[in-house]
Write a protein that holds these residues in place. Structure first.
Motif, PDB file in Angstrom:
ATOM      1  N   UNK A   1      17.114 -65.817  25.651  1.00 26.25           N
ATOM      2  CA  UNK A   1      18.113 -66.016  25.362  1.00 26.25           C
ATOM      3  C   UNK A   1      19.241 -67.268  24.880  1.00 26.25           C
ATOM      4  N   UNK A   2      19.937 -66.368  23.533  1.00 26.69           N
ATOM      5  CA  UNK A   2      20.426 -67.553  22.658  1.00 26.69           C
ATOM      6  C   UNK A   2      21.327 -68.478  22.978  1.00 26.69           C
ATOM      7  N   UNK A   3      21.147 -69.397  22.833  1.00 30.18           N
ATOM      8  CA  UNK A   3      22.142 -70.353  22.911  1.00 30.18           C
ATOM      9  C   UNK A   3      22.741 -70.823  22.018  1.00 30.18           C
ATOM     10  N   UNK A   4      24.086 -70.873  21.815  1.00 30.26           N
ATOM     11  CA  UNK A   4      24.626 -70.703  20.543  1.00 30.26           C
ATOM     12  C   UNK A   4      24.913 -72.746  20.394  1.00 30.26           C
ATOM     13  N   UNK A   5      24.300 -72.872  18.604  1.00 26.53           N
ATOM     14  CA  UNK A   5      24.713 -74.555  18.683  1.00 26.53           C
ATOM     15  C   UNK A   5      26.332 -75.184  18.940  1.00 26.53           C
ATOM     16  N   UNK A   6      25.901 -76.397  19.484  1.00 21.17           N
ATOM     17  CA  UNK A   6      26.993 -77.431  19.980  1.00 21.17           C
ATOM     18  C   UNK A   6      28.122 -77.223  18.366  1.00 21.17           C
ATOM     19  N   UNK A   7      27.500 -77.710  17.290  1.00 20.03           N
ATOM     20  CA  UNK A   7      28.333 -77.824  16.203  1.00 20.03           C
ATOM     21  C   UNK A   7      28.283 -76.269  14.684  1.00 20.03           C
ATOM     22  N   UNK A   8      28.340 -75.665  14.499  1.00 14.96           N
ATOM     23  CA  UNK A   8      28.839 -74.288  13.494  1.00 14.96           C
ATOM     24  C   UNK A   8      28.993 -74.896  12.230  1.00 14.96           C
ATOM     25  N   UNK A   9      28.728 -74.280  10.760  1.00  9.62           N
ATOM     26  CA  UNK A   9      30.034 -74.254   9.741  1.00  9.62           C
ATOM     27  C   UNK A   9      29.489 -72.459   9.322  1.00  9.62           C
ATOM     28  N   UNK A  10      31.234 -72.448   9.146  1.00 10.92           N
ATOM     29  CA  UNK A  10      31.280 -71.220   8.925  1.00 10.92           C
ATOM     30  C   UNK A  10      31.802 -70.985   7.093  1.00 10.92           C
ATOM     31  N   UNK A  11      31.998 -70.196   6.819  1.00  7.73           N
ATOM     32  CA  UNK A  11      32.820 -69.443   5.821  1.00  7.73           C
ATOM     33  C   UNK A  11      34.085 -68.987   5.801  1.00  7.73           C
ATOM     34  N   UNK A  12      35.591 -69.552   5.286  1.00  4.21           N
ATOM     35  CA  UNK A  12      36.577 -69.620   5.933  1.00  4.21           C
ATOM     36  C   UNK A  12      37.227 -68.382   5.549  1.00  4.21           C
ATOM     37  N   UNK A  13      38.123 -67.548   5.639  1.00  4.48           N
ATOM     38  CA  UNK A  13      38.727 -67.113   4.909  1.00  4.48           C
ATOM     39  C   UNK A  13      40.422 -66.861   5.569  1.00  4.48           C
ATOM     40  N   UNK A  14      42.178 -67.053   4.649  1.00  2.00           N
ATOM     41  CA  UNK A  14      42.720 -67.160   5.175  1.00  2.00           C
ATOM     42  C   UNK A  14      43.919 -66.060   4.028  1.00  2.00           C
ATOM     43  N   UNK A  15      44.484 -65.069   4.650  1.00  2.00           N
ATOM     44  CA  UNK A  15      45.746 -64.661   3.739  1.00  2.00           C
ATOM     45  C   UNK A  15      47.483 -64.697   4.458  1.00  2.00           C
ATOM     46  N   UNK A  16      48.550 -65.326   3.842  1.00  2.00           N
ATOM     47  CA  UNK A  16      49.115 -65.376   4.570  1.00  2.00           C
ATOM     48  C   UNK A  16      50.446 -64.499   3.397  1.00  2.00           C
ATOM     49  N   UNK A  17      51.429 -64.968   4.113  1.00  2.00           N
ATOM     50  CA  UNK A  17      52.971 -63.843   2.888  1.00  2.00           C
ATOM     51  C   UNK A  17      54.294 -64.535   3.694  1.00  2.00           C
ATOM     52  N   UNK A  18      55.210 -64.557   2.756  1.00  2.00           N
ATOM     53  CA  UNK A  18      56.426 -64.972   2.939  1.00  2.00           C
ATOM     54  C   UNK A  18      57.582 -64.246   2.044  1.00  2.00           C
ATOM     55  N   UNK A  19      58.439 -63.737   2.446  1.00  2.84           N
ATOM     56  CA  UNK A  19      59.332 -63.066   1.079  1.00  2.84           C
ATOM     57  C   UNK A  19      58.280 -62.554   0.088  1.00  2.84           C
ATOM     58  N   UNK A  20      58.634 -62.971  -1.187  1.00  2.00           N
ATOM     59  CA  UNK A  20      58.248 -62.072  -2.722  1.00  2.00           C
ATOM     60  C   UNK A  20      57.052 -62.421  -2.921  1.00  2.00           C
ATOM     61  N   UNK A  21      56.034 -63.732  -2.006  1.00  2.00           N
ATOM     62  CA  UNK A  21      54.977 -64.561  -2.584  1.00  2.00           C
ATOM     63  C   UNK A  21      54.089 -64.412  -1.460  1.00  2.00           C
ATOM     64  N   UNK A  22      52.592 -64.578  -1.734  1.00  2.00           N
ATOM     65  CA  UNK A  22      50.864 -64.597  -1.226  1.00  2.00           C
ATOM     66  C   UNK A  22      50.274 -65.380  -1.204  1.00  2.00           C
ATOM     67  N   UNK A  23      49.556 -66.231  -0.334  1.00  2.00           N
ATOM     68  CA  UNK A  23      48.463 -66.741  -0.457  1.00  2.00           C
ATOM     69  C   UNK A  23      47.348 -65.906   0.222  1.00  2.00           C
ATOM     70  N   UNK A  24      46.496 -66.504  -0.313  1.00  2.00           N
ATOM     71  CA  UNK A  24      44.759 -66.193   0.304  1.00  2.00           C
ATOM     72  C   UNK A  24      43.938 -67.380  -0.546  1.00  2.00           C
ATOM     73  N   UNK A  25      43.244 -67.674   1.012  1.00  2.00           N
ATOM     74  CA  UNK A  25      42.852 -69.160   0.560  1.00  2.00           C
ATOM     75  C   UNK A  25      41.283 -69.178   1.218  1.00  2.00           C
ATOM     76  N   UNK A  26      40.287 -69.859   1.117  1.00  2.00           N
ATOM     77  CA  UNK A  26      38.671 -69.618   0.817  1.00  2.00           C
ATOM     78  C   UNK A  26      38.181 -70.949   1.380  1.00  2.00           C
ATOM     79  N   UNK A  27      37.190 -71.276   1.973  1.00  2.00           N
ATOM     80  CA  UNK A  27      36.782 -72.564   2.703  1.00  2.00           C
ATOM     81  C   UNK A  27      35.689 -72.380   2.990  1.00  2.00           C
ATOM     82  N   UNK A  28      35.022 -73.235   3.586  1.00  2.00           N
ATOM     83  CA  UNK A  28      34.912 -73.457   5.134  1.00  2.00           C
ATOM     84  C   UNK A  28      34.971 -74.484   6.288  1.00  2.00           C
TER      85      UNK A  28
END
Length: 214
Positions: free
Chosen positions: A38-65
């Motif tokens: 049985x796999x037990x998930x670690x209590x603290x994990x690190x991940x690669x994070x991506x976001x994408x959003x918009x408002x009217x005629x603009x948009x944003x794209x993000x990448x981080x940890x």
């Protein structure tokens, strides 16, 4: 004679059952014990994070940890991280001077998102649905090239911004997905001087996020 048959009918089955139970126990004890897989998930994990959003005629794209504190089985978890977001918008220059794509950079920010999550109920054997609320602290990374020239002093972005970010999502051991509504208390963009690219009136953005944990 009758008592003898009664004795045989009672004692013999009991002796057979006892012998069978003893033999069965010996066989089980002689077999090698399998280790739990049985796999037990670690209590603290690190991940690669991506976001994408918009408002009217603009948009944003993000990448981080993102660092996640807590397991998806727990009632609550916390996340914190760092992300670079690039904002894009329509090209404000005349048609003869545009870049062919009609899209230019509106600037970039380094943001620090912090979120508290309440895990409500499972949606499968390995996922949980949650609601969350977070804060995002933004810091100017670069100006928006062509776009900045329609702003006073060639400056499109404030040096800092702050937003409140409610969201919903689904969490499992290795991934995290959801949607958010970002409301700016201190907005990142100045108002434009000619009104053609009024990025400064942006006080809210709608977007999605995806995190893959290592």
């Amino acid at each position: 004679m009758k008592k003898f048959f009664i004795f045989i009918m009672i004692v013999v089955p009991l002796q057979v059952a006892a012998q069978w139970q003893s033999t069965s126990s010996n066989l089980r004890s002689s077999q090698p014990q399998k280790k739990s897989t049985t796999y037990k998930e670690p209590f603290v994990t690190l991940g690669l994070h991506h976001t994408g959003d918009f408002y009217k005629k603009s948009a944003g794209a993000g990448l981080g940890l993102i660092m996640n504190i807590g397991r998806y089985q727990d009632i609550m978890s916390l996340t914190a991280g760092v992300e670079f977001i690039e904002y894009l918008t329509g090209d404000p220059r005349p048609d003869g001077e545009d870049n062919g794509l009609g899209i230019v950079s509106a600037g970039g920010q380094v943001v620090i998102p912090v979120t508290a999550r309440l895990h409500l109920f499972p949606t499968s054997k390995q996922t949980k649905f949650y609601i969350a609320c977070g804060a995002e602290f933004g810091f100017k990374a670069h100006e928006g090239g062509v776009l900045k020239h329609i702003y006073p002093d060639d400056t499109a972005l404030h040096s800092r911004s702050f937003a409140v970010v409610p969201m919903i999502g689904w969490k499992c051991r290795v991934a995290d997905f959801g949607v958010y509504y970002k409301h700016y208390v201190n907005k990142p963009f100045y108002d434009s001087i000619d009104g053609t690219r009024n990025l400064g009136d942006e006080k809210a953005r709608i977007g999605y996020f995806l995190t893959c944990y290592f």
